[in-house]
Enzyme design. Structure first.
Site, short mmCIF file in Angstrom:
data_model
loop_
_atom_site.label_atom_id
_atom_site.label_comp_id
_atom_site.label_asym_id
_atom_site.label_seq_id
_atom_site.Cartn_x
_atom_site.Cartn_y
_atom_site.Cartn_z
N LYS A 23 -1.32 -0.87 0.05
CA LYS A 23 -2.26 0.04 -0.59
C LYS A 23 -1.55 0.64 -1.80
CE LYS A 23 -2.74 0.70 4.21
NZ LYS A 23 -3.64 -0.33 4.53
N LYS A 79 2.01 7.51 7.30
CA LYS A 79 3.19 6.76 7.71
C LYS A 79 4.40 7.29 6.95
CE LYS A 79 0.01 2.88 7.61
NZ LYS A 79 -1.15 3.65 8.03
N ASP A 100 -2.10 2.28 -16.52
CA ASP A 100 -1.62 2.32 -17.90
C ASP A 100 -0.15 1.99 -18.05
OD1 ASP A 100 -4.17 3.01 -18.73
OD2 ASP A 100 -3.78 5.17 -18.73
N HIS A 148 -2.22 -5.96 3.36
CA HIS A 148 -2.21 -4.64 3.98
C HIS A 148 -1.65 -3.56 3.05
CE1 HIS A 148 -1.29 -1.54 7.13
NE2 HIS A 148 -2.43 -1.98 7.59
N ASP A 156 17.68 12.88 8.13
CA ASP A 156 18.71 13.84 7.69
C ASP A 156 18.29 14.68 6.48
OD1 ASP A 156 20.36 13.14 9.73
OD2 ASP A 156 21.82 12.03 8.52
N HIS A 164 -3.71 8.47 9.65
CA HIS A 164 -3.31 7.17 9.10
C HIS A 164 -1.98 7.26 8.35
CE1 HIS A 164 -4.40 3.37 6.69
NE2 HIS A 164 -4.40 3.02 7.96
#
Length: 514
Positions: A415, A177, A420, A413, A182, A175
């Site tokens: 996450k 991404k 604090d 979508h 460079d 999952h």
């Protein structure tokens, strides 16, 4: 009668077992032979990106620069423009890469880079490559491009049928991404590659969040990519997708996009964006701070790993003690019994816990909502404050932003969570059993009062009316519009059929799969 039924069931199980064995023998995966596991190239000292960042990297040695990519169009432009600026290497790792407008344009950008002599490594989860076998085969044939697939499917047509005889392997997905260029800049977060993640196309749009990172942590992301590149669950794409077809399937697909009305809009976005110049001028909003990459061991793709080695455990250790506030955003929120107990313990310690997830009317995965709904009342009773994103028509979505996670859309979508007013996590990890124990995940834990406080402020403002506030009143659930005070006792988006489905799924022992 009971004996007859037992014999029938035993015979059925035996028959299915034989069929599974036959299918696995008939459709084996190619053996991994003579695989050459390359490593990330060192950060280049040449090229526009290296020159743009040289002075800032020297001034902030040992630190990481981060900038949130909240708007979908900007997130798309950043990837294209970084790819077009590359002079040495591009390492891209994704769960889903669609064969639509943005997916095709980004494949085109990777090939343009390879044509200039840039080394491109593309690592894709095979669950998200539907319809791309010809293009991937053609790219993999390029001397400067190598494509690899995570836990590939045995069947190329009717891929999902492979689950019938190889379920436990195929149930473990990558999952992660990331998009690294460079050795100087990387983009990671919640977005896959596809129109719905970049605010275009006819499908439901996603509220999502990425960060652009430069400086210290880029080397960690590159090293992590290398771990996945050589993982046992990863196969070279060639034997899986086959030989490249005649002609140029990617060029044909790109030519077909000339008729797409969104293409001109994205050309204008790219023409008006210049991420490299903005980085050089210090105008991209980069905050220099400390950031820690947290990721799963890729061995997770081959089977269960000790709990202490899971990203969830490592992330909890990295976050440390939570003193006052925890605000989280997860589109797929399935806390399970352990999660409910953990939130209750935080509440007992005086920590304010607030969570935003999709409402029933906004979710794109009904079974996941069932796993959340069965724990909803328990969480509310333990003191957790719950918000559910309201469904919004894409054409009516406001253009202003909800704190650090973008403009309103049809489905959540992003996450992320803030702790604090000091730290914020941005990555691929959902608060659900699948992210915890089955899929591999990654993300950045960033020391940033600005970003963390931005998320807290969004919750303090009741998410500006873009989410229902879920409460218990007289023992019953209610959904309240924080801005107008309007209340409904019927779950938004519910129907008799959906209520029945939620109830039945809630009874089933499938929470570990969600």
């Amino acid at each position: 009668m009971i004996t007859a039924v037992a014999k029938f069931l035993a015979g059925l199980v035996a028959t299915l077992g034989v069929l599974i064995v036959i299918a696995r023998l008939a459709f084996p995966l190619p053996e991994i032979e003579n695989r050459q596991d390359t490593q990330a190239l060192p950060p280049t000292t040449e090229g526009a990106l290296a020159q743009a960042l040289a002075a800032q990297e020297e001034a902030h040695a040992g630190q990481t620069g981060v900038a949130p990519l909240q708007n979908g169009a900007d997130a798309f432009a950043a990837r294209i423009l970084l790819a077009d600026a590359a002079v040495s290497s591009i390492d891209a790792q994704y769960y889903i890469w669609h064969d639509d407008l943005t997916g095709t344009l980004l494949l085109g950008a990777l090939r343009r880079a390879a044509d200039r002599g840039v080394r491109v490594r593309l690592l894709l989860d095979d669950n998200g490559t539907a319809g791309l076998d010809p293009e991937l085969a053609a790219l993999n044939a390029h001397p400067m491009i190598e494509v690899r697939l995570w836990n590939p499917f045995n069947l190329r047509r009717f891929k999902m049928l492979s689950y019938g005889f190889d379920f436990f392997r195929l149930n473990r997905r990558m999952h992660n991404k990331s998009f690294t260029v460079d050795g100087h800049a990387t983009i990671l977060g919640g977005r896959n590659i596809g129109d719905e993640y970049f605010a275009t196309g006819p499908t439901a749009l996603y509220v999502d969040l990425d960060v652009l990172a430069v400086g210290r942590v880029v080397a960690d992301v590159s090293a992590d990519f290398d771990r996945y590149w050589r993982a046992g669950a990863v196969h070279p794409a060639g034997p899986i997708v086959g030989a490249p077809p005649e002609g140029d399937p990617l060029a044909a697909r790109l030519a077909g996009l000339e008729r797409e009305p969104q293409l001109e809009e994205y050309r204008q976005i790219l023409q008006s964006s210049d991420i490299v110049t903005a980085l050089a001028a210090g105008e991209f909003g980069v905050e220099w701070t400390t950031a820690q990459l947290v990721s799963d061991d890729p061995i997770k793709g081959q089977g269960a790993v000790p709990r202490e080695d899971l990203l969830a455990s490592r992330l909890a250790d990295a976050v440390g003690k939570i003193e006052h506030r925890f605000d989280g955003v997860s589109p797929y929120f399935v806390p399970g019994r352990a999660g409910v107990e953990a939130y209750a313990q935080l509440g007992a310690q005086g920590v304010q816990v607030r969570m935003l997830t999709n409402s029933l009317e906004a979710t794109d995965v009904l079974p996941v909502h069932a796993g959340y709904a069965k724990r909803r009342e328990e969480m509310l009773r333990s003191g957790v404050e719950l918000y559910e994103l309201r469904q919004q028509a894409a054409v009516a979505a406001p253009t202003d932003r909800i704190g650090p996670f973008g403009s309103s859309g049809a489905s959540l979508h992003a996450k992320t969570f803030a702790v604090d007013g000091a730290r914020i996590f941005v990555g691929s990890f959902n608060f659900d059993p699948r992210s915890t124990t089955l899929n591999t995940e990654m993300g950045l834990l960033i020391d940033s009062e600005v970003m963390a406080q931005g998320l807290h402020d969004a919750f303090d403002a009741d998410l500006r009316g873009l989410a229902w506030r879920v409460e218990l009143e007289g023992g019953d659930l209610i959904w309240k519009d924080p801005q107008t005070g309007a209340v409904t006792t019927d779950e938004p988006g519910t129907t008799l059929l959906k209520r029945l489905a939620l109830t039945v799924i809630g009874w089933l022992p499938v929470e570990w799969l969600l």
